[in-house]
Design a protein around this motif. Structure first.
Motif, mmCIF file in Angstrom:
data_model
loop_
_atom_site.group_PDB
_atom_site.id
_atom_site.type_symbol
_atom_site.label_atom_id
_atom_site.label_comp_id
_atom_site.label_asym_id
_atom_site.label_seq_id
_atom_site.Cartn_x
_atom_site.Cartn_y
_atom_site.Cartn_z
ATOM 1 N N THR A 60 -27.674 32.867 23.177
ATOM 2 C CA THR A 60 -26.106 33.344 23.023
ATOM 3 C C THR A 60 -26.150 34.832 24.197
ATOM 4 O OG1 THR A 60 -27.286 35.541 21.769
ATOM 5 C CG2 THR A 60 -26.078 33.358 20.635
ATOM 6 N N ALA A 61 -24.683 34.340 24.600
ATOM 7 C CA ALA A 61 -24.794 35.147 26.113
ATOM 8 C C ALA A 61 -23.406 35.808 26.600
ATOM 9 C CB ALA A 61 -25.385 34.722 27.570
ATOM 10 N N PRO A 62 -23.125 36.289 25.380
ATOM 11 C CA PRO A 62 -21.709 37.088 25.185
ATOM 12 C C PRO A 62 -20.772 37.342 26.784
ATOM 13 C CG PRO A 62 -22.659 38.432 23.722
ATOM 14 C CD PRO A 62 -23.727 37.037 24.726
ATOM 15 N N GLY A 63 -21.262 37.186 27.173
ATOM 16 C CA GLY A 63 -20.987 38.857 28.945
ATOM 17 C C GLY A 63 -21.105 38.099 30.039
ATOM 18 N N VAL A 64 -21.785 37.129 30.269
ATOM 19 C CA VAL A 64 -22.433 36.009 31.158
ATOM 20 C C VAL A 64 -20.969 35.562 31.719
ATOM 21 C CG1 VAL A 64 -23.790 34.370 31.838
ATOM 22 C CG2 VAL A 64 -24.766 36.110 30.299
ATOM 23 N N VAL A 65 -20.799 35.942 33.219
ATOM 24 C CA VAL A 65 -19.753 35.331 34.364
ATOM 25 C C VAL A 65 -20.418 34.604 35.143
ATOM 26 C CG1 VAL A 65 -17.564 36.508 35.589
ATOM 27 C CG2 VAL A 65 -19.147 38.061 34.166
ATOM 28 N N GLU A 66 -21.426 35.147 34.941
ATOM 29 C CA GLU A 66 -21.943 33.400 36.467
ATOM 30 C C GLU A 66 -23.220 32.899 35.709
ATOM 31 O OE1 GLU A 66 -23.283 32.778 41.327
ATOM 32 O OE2 GLU A 66 -21.421 34.745 40.440
ATOM 33 N N ILE A 67 -23.066 31.815 36.294
ATOM 34 C CA ILE A 67 -24.219 31.334 35.942
ATOM 35 C C ILE A 67 -24.970 30.514 37.021
ATOM 36 C CG2 ILE A 67 -25.556 29.288 34.075
ATOM 37 C CD1 ILE A 67 -24.077 30.323 31.636
ATOM 38 N N GLY A 68 -26.308 30.640 37.602
ATOM 39 C CA GLY A 68 -26.250 29.878 38.572
ATOM 40 C C GLY A 68 -27.184 28.534 38.396
ATOM 41 N N ASP A 69 -27.123 27.819 40.255
ATOM 42 C CA ASP A 69 -27.306 26.760 40.563
ATOM 43 C C ASP A 69 -28.349 26.208 39.517
ATOM 44 O OD1 ASP A 69 -25.363 26.419 42.628
ATOM 45 O OD2 ASP A 69 -27.386 26.365 43.872
ATOM 46 N N GLU A 70 -29.038 25.371 38.480
ATOM 47 C CA GLU A 70 -29.976 24.915 37.781
ATOM 48 C C GLU A 70 -30.088 25.679 36.731
ATOM 49 O OE1 GLU A 70 -32.915 24.277 40.448
ATOM 50 O OE2 GLU A 70 -31.894 22.267 41.181
ATOM 51 N N ALA A 71 -30.049 26.852 36.434
ATOM 52 C CA ALA A 71 -30.133 28.031 35.372
ATOM 53 C C ALA A 71 -30.858 27.032 34.113
ATOM 54 C CB ALA A 71 -29.179 28.985 35.553
ATOM 55 N N PHE A 72 -30.392 26.216 33.361
ATOM 56 C CA PHE A 72 -30.454 25.446 32.538
ATOM 57 C C PHE A 72 -30.978 23.846 33.016
ATOM 58 C CE2 PHE A 72 -27.702 29.441 31.422
ATOM 59 C CZ PHE A 72 -28.459 29.871 30.301
ATOM 60 N N TYR A 73 -31.512 24.267 33.653
ATOM 61 C CA TYR A 73 -31.923 22.265 33.854
ATOM 62 C C TYR A 73 -33.589 22.050 33.281
ATOM 63 C CZ TYR A 73 -33.233 18.395 37.455
ATOM 64 O OH TYR A 73 -33.885 17.214 38.325
ATOM 65 N N GLY A 74 -33.003 20.710 32.575
ATOM 66 C CA GLY A 74 -33.752 19.967 32.356
ATOM 67 C C GLY A 74 -34.016 20.725 30.806
ATOM 68 N N CYS A 75 -33.302 21.203 30.426
ATOM 69 C CA CYS A 75 -33.144 22.112 28.573
ATOM 70 C C CYS A 75 -33.440 21.280 27.935
ATOM 71 C CB CYS A 75 -32.677 23.337 28.978
ATOM 72 S SG CYS A 75 -33.246 25.031 29.934
ATOM 73 N N GLY A 76 -33.636 20.277 27.823
ATOM 74 C CA GLY A 76 -33.738 18.906 26.876
ATOM 75 C C GLY A 76 -33.300 19.387 25.495
ATOM 76 N N SER A 77 -33.925 20.296 25.539
ATOM 77 C CA SER A 77 -34.020 21.233 23.528
ATOM 78 C C SER A 77 -32.076 21.475 22.876
ATOM 79 C CB SER A 77 -34.754 21.090 23.117
ATOM 80 O OG SER A 77 -35.878 20.785 23.193
ATOM 81 N N LEU A 78 -31.730 22.360 24.219
ATOM 82 C CA LEU A 78 -30.613 22.987 24.369
ATOM 83 C C LEU A 78 -29.283 21.881 23.360
ATOM 84 C CD1 LEU A 78 -29.000 25.747 24.679
ATOM 85 C CD2 LEU A 78 -28.760 25.013 27.042
ATOM 86 N N ALA A 94 -26.060 23.322 36.341
ATOM 87 C CA ALA A 94 -26.561 23.955 35.578
ATOM 88 C C ALA A 94 -27.093 24.180 34.330
ATOM 89 C CB ALA A 94 -24.974 25.138 35.579
ATOM 90 N N PHE A 95 -26.554 22.453 33.958
ATOM 91 C CA PHE A 95 -26.915 21.827 32.858
ATOM 92 C C PHE A 95 -27.595 20.842 32.995
ATOM 93 C CE2 PHE A 95 -24.195 25.295 31.342
ATOM 94 C CZ PHE A 95 -24.880 25.873 30.527
ATOM 95 N N TYR A 96 -28.595 20.278 34.299
ATOM 96 C CA TYR A 96 -28.532 18.907 34.075
ATOM 97 C C TYR A 96 -29.786 18.319 33.548
ATOM 98 C CZ TYR A 96 -30.454 15.137 37.052
ATOM 99 O OH TYR A 96 -30.738 13.412 37.984
#
Length: 204
Positions: A60-78, A94-96
């Motif tokens: 959970t990240a209700p205030g996040v404005v910017e998500i950088g390159d590869e921030a959640f790369y490979g998060c296969g369970s998300l 970002a979500f590759y």
């Protein structure tokens, strides 16, 4: 600032204080975090911050404005991304490879989306676009083999903000059957191989 907890492979839990404004490059990359609650104070999640957190299911990240390159790369369970209610910028990849995502909701605040954002999210079925983005990036949904529905919300349709669809943006989306772009009167460009390999596409 960089890689503070990177590859702490048994780190399972973290409490982020209410004064934190930024999660830096590779901060939690390769950890065993399963669930993260990011406070409203955090506005930036930088490059690779949660790279290859393979068992992380929820964030959970209700205030996040910017998500950088590869921030959640490979998060296969998300499992979901509609939690980023204030995000304005999504970086490249970002979500590759988030192979457990089934639905993506791009909020009205979104204005910029990098390349390959959701590439190889192989069980992604539905995408809702409700933002001020002026285009769908290169390779954005490439290889999303189960993607069957792309919904443009009314607020986006009225503004006709999408000007272009990038190279191979929907390439190899083999379950995509129909795409309604009729409300996008500002659409000017489709990149090379936009729908390459969409073997079930029957109507645009």
């Amino acid at each position: 600032r960089y890689g503070i907890f990177e590859n702490c492979s048994k780190l399972e839990s973290v409490v982020i204080g209410s004064n934190v404004e930024n999660i830096g490059i590779d901060t939690f990359a390769g950890t065993a975090l399963k669930s993260v609650d990011i406070p409203d104070s955090v506005v930036t999640v930088e490059k690779g911050a949660f790279y290859n957190c393979t068992i992380m299911e929820e964030i959970t990240a209700p205030g996040v404005v910017e998500i950088g390159d590869e921030a959640f790369y490979g998060c296969g369970s998300l499992m979901e991304t509609d939690i980023f209610t204030s995000v304005e910028v999504l970086g490249d990849s970002a979500f590759y490879g988030c192979t457990n995502l089934t639905e993506v909701v791009l909020p009205e605040t979104l204005s910029s989306m990098g390349e390959s954002c959701f590439e190889n999210c192989t069980i992604l079925k539905r995408v809702v676009i409700d933002g001020t983005i002026n285009g769908i990036s290169r390779y954005c949904f490439y290889g999303c083999r189960t993607l069957s529905e792309v919904v443009f919300q009314d607020s986006l349709a009225k503004s006709s903000s999408i000007k272009g669809i990038g190279v191979r943006a929907f390439g190899n989306c083999t379950s995509l059957e129909r795409l309604d772009l009729s409300a996008q009167s500002g659409l000017e460009v489709m990149g090379a191989r936009t729908f390459e390999g969409c073997v079930n596409l029957t109507n645009i």
